[in-house]
Design an enzyme around this catalytic site. Structure first.
Site, PDB file in Angstrom:
ATOM      1  N   PHE A  17       0.830  -1.216   0.000  1.00 10.97           N
ATOM      2  CA  PHE A  17       0.000   0.000   0.000  1.00 10.97           C
ATOM      3  C   PHE A  17       0.862   1.264   0.000  1.00 10.97           C
ATOM      4  O   PHE A  17       0.583   2.216  -0.720  1.00 10.97           O
ATOM      5  CB  PHE A  17      -0.896   0.036   1.241  1.00 10.97           C
ATOM      6  CG  PHE A  17      -2.076  -0.883   1.170  1.00 10.97           C
ATOM      7  CD1 PHE A  17      -3.068  -0.696   0.227  1.00 10.97           C
ATOM      8  CD2 PHE A  17      -2.207  -1.933   2.061  1.00 10.97           C
ATOM      9  CE1 PHE A  17      -4.161  -1.532   0.157  1.00 10.97           C
ATOM     10  CE2 PHE A  17      -3.301  -2.782   2.005  1.00 10.97           C
ATOM     11  CZ  PHE A  17      -4.275  -2.580   1.055  1.00 10.97           C
ATOM     12  N   GLU A 174     -11.562 -12.436  11.854  1.00 11.18           N
ATOM     13  CA  GLU A 174     -12.068 -12.634  10.491  1.00 11.18           C
ATOM     14  C   GLU A 174     -11.863 -14.081  10.035  1.00 11.18           C
ATOM     15  O   GLU A 174     -12.752 -14.677   9.426  1.00 11.18           O
ATOM     16  CB  GLU A 174     -11.396 -11.634   9.541  1.00 11.18           C
ATOM     17  CG  GLU A 174     -11.908 -10.216   9.799  1.00 11.18           C
ATOM     18  CD  GLU A 174     -11.260  -9.130   8.938  1.00 11.18           C
ATOM     19  OE1 GLU A 174     -11.863  -8.051   8.829  1.00 11.18           O
ATOM     20  OE2 GLU A 174     -10.175  -9.351   8.390  1.00 11.18           O
ATOM     21  N   ASP A 304       4.056   0.116   7.135  1.00  9.35           N
ATOM     22  CA  ASP A 304       4.201  -0.764   8.309  1.00  9.35           C
ATOM     23  C   ASP A 304       5.616  -0.845   8.859  1.00  9.35           C
ATOM     24  O   ASP A 304       5.809  -1.122  10.041  1.00  9.35           O
ATOM     25  CB  ASP A 304       3.802  -2.197   7.922  1.00  9.35           C
ATOM     26  CG  ASP A 304       2.320  -2.467   8.100  1.00  9.35           C
ATOM     27  OD1 ASP A 304       1.563  -1.491   8.301  1.00  9.35           O
ATOM     28  OD2 ASP A 304       1.927  -3.638   8.028  1.00  9.35           O
TER      29      ASP A 304
END
Ligand code: FAD
Length: 449
Positions: A17, A174, A304
């Site tokens: 990203f 999830e 990150d």
């Protein structure tokens, strides 16, 4: 430093990203040449890895060729290479196979990797979920277990239908919810001899609630939904050992299992430590507010892998939104630097957080006041946000078709068992658990379950 054609040269390591966001913005400037390096030839959409692992989406829905992204941009070159050396003084990166790239500006955006916190056996036997490779391995292990139980139901007593999920953050929740849906809804139609009531999904977290950043109301909602999906929640509990055929919980429980999913934490990408960069919290590289490395002009560290300080100095969380925004911000600062203008301190726009718990169930904090919504509405919001963030139009369309198919039919998605290396199991390789252990049901601490 400048590229052979005299344009300013920016070298970016990592097409996630952060790196992709930075490269896409810089691509708009014809007088800048970008070299984007990644060890994979694709950008992967990590928030949807769990859907590949649980056969809701195909791998190609969430991975997009980096060369294709920049096919019509002649000022961006993409290289497939694993960076193993970083010289911040000369803004040069090198790869093990002899590649070397130097830029006027170097951007490090190499992301994170799983953190097993030294848990014995976890690195060897657990299934992390951080890459497309991890997701297809996990999918094949799950489907491989279903196939083996189909052939020999007695393997259930040896943990063949027991899945341990470590970590009650978004990844763990999830995965656990999707596994519950898989076992209750999609799998029975395809594996007719497989009895879902014999399966166990154990979700472990050291904390006292799942999805901690949400409200107490949301915690209650998550617990209720997961319970309905057949997930056993073990709060205040972690894993202290993982073997090829068992897991040991922190309360002493020993469970026969062939599938431990690791959502227990992450640390900075290996390049941070291997290249001797100064590391702070979580092994991440400390950066200044303008996203540059102190004492290394022209070196940006984003996403990150970086400890990016918020306005009050606290490190921002490792989230896709932080990575995307820091990538675009770094690009603006790089251009400002080239134009001799002032660079600006990064300001993160927090647009809220969301997590999927399973079919028709999600939670989201939206808007300026972080208004919390649950259920179908949050589910639709989750789908919309994630579809909009996907890289290619074709990926978006394919994912929306797969989601619609999954939502309105009881058939499974791409149940593709394509990794023979993890699907076949040697059932006699772990002496910790024997063939005579009980099949299922919650067990008391200290027992072999
Ligand atoms: C399972 C999962 C679910 C998530 N869900 C959400 C969510 O719902 N919402 C959200 O906001 N965030 C979520 N995140 C977090 C989000 O995905 C990350 O914050 C984001 O991907 C970070 O972007 P990045 O560009 O910094 O790193 P990454 O996306 O990890 O990209 C790093 C890139 O660097 C490359 N690379 C690494 N080392 C090297 C090297 N030595 N040489 C060459 N290339 C290298 C990698 O191949 C990769 O392409 C989730 C993460 C995971 C793992």
């Amino acid at each position: 430093m400048s590229s052979p054609d005299g344009r300013r040269h920016v070298v970016i390591v990592g097409g996630g990203f952060a790196g992709l966001g930075c490269a896409q913005k810089l691509a708009d400037y014809d007088d800048v040449h970008v070299t984007l390096i990644d060890r994979n030839n694709y950008h992967q959409f990590q928030p949807l890895l769990y859907q590949v692992a649980t056969s809701q989406l195909a791998g190609t829905d969430i991975a997009h060729s980096l060369r294709d992204v920049f096919a019509d941009r002649d000022n961006v070159d993409v290289h497939l290479a694993e960076i193993t050396g970083v010289d911040t003084a000369t803004r040069t990166v090198t790869s093990a196979d002899g590649g070397s790239w130097s830029g006027d500006v170097l951007v490090l955006a190499a992301g994170s990797q799983p953190n097993f916190f030294g848990t014995p056996g976890a690195a060897e036997h657990a299934f992390p979920l951080y890459s497309l490779d991890d997701a297809t391995r996990l999918r094949s292990r799950i489907l491989g277990l279903f196939e083996q139980v189909d052939r020999d139901p007695s393997l259930i007593a040896r943990g063949a239908l027991t899945i341990v999920v470590v970590g009650g953050g978004p990844t763990g929740v999830e995965v656990a919810g999707a596994l519950g849906d898989m076992l209750q809804v999609t799998v029975p139609g395809e594996y007719r001899t497989l009895d879902p009531t014999k399966a166990r999904i154990c979700l472990l977290d050291f904390g006292d609630a799942l999805l901690k950043p949400f409200s107490d109301t949301a915690h209650g909602y998550v617990a209720k939904v997961l319970e309905e999906k057949g997930v056993e929640m073990h709060l205040g509990t972690g894993v202290k050992e993982v073997g090829s055929g068992h897991a040991v919980f922190s309360d002493g429980t020993v469970l026969a299992t062939r599938c431990v999913v690791w959502g227990g934490g992450i640390k900075a990408a290996a390049v941070a430590a291997d290249c001797g960069l100064a590391q702070g919290k979580g092994g991440r590289v400390d950066v200044q507010r303008d996203l540059t490395l102190a004492g290394s002009p022209g070196v940006y560290v984003i996403g990150d892998i970086a400890n990016i300080p918020d306005q009050d100095g606290t490190p921002l969380p490792q989230l896709g939104s932080v990575a995307l925004q820091s990538g675009a911000w770094a690009a603006d600062n790089i251009i400002a630097g080239f134009e001799g203008k002032e660079v600006k301190d990064f300001r993160y726009k927090d647009k809220g957080i969301m997590a999927m718990i399973g079919r028709g169930a999600a939670i989201a904090e939206v808007g300026k006041n972080h208004h919390e919504i649950h259920g179908q509405l949050a589910h639709v919001a989750w789908l919309g946000v994630h579809a909009s963030l996907m890289t290619g139009t074709r990926d978006k369309i394919e994912a929306i078709i797969d989601w619609g198919w999954d939502r309105f039919t009881k058939t499974g998605g791409p149940h593709v068992l394509d990794r023979g290396d993890v699907a076949e199991i040697d059932w006699d390789d772990d002496p910790t658990v024997s063939a005579s252990v009980p099949a299922s049901g919650p067990q008391a601490a200290g027992t072999v379950a």
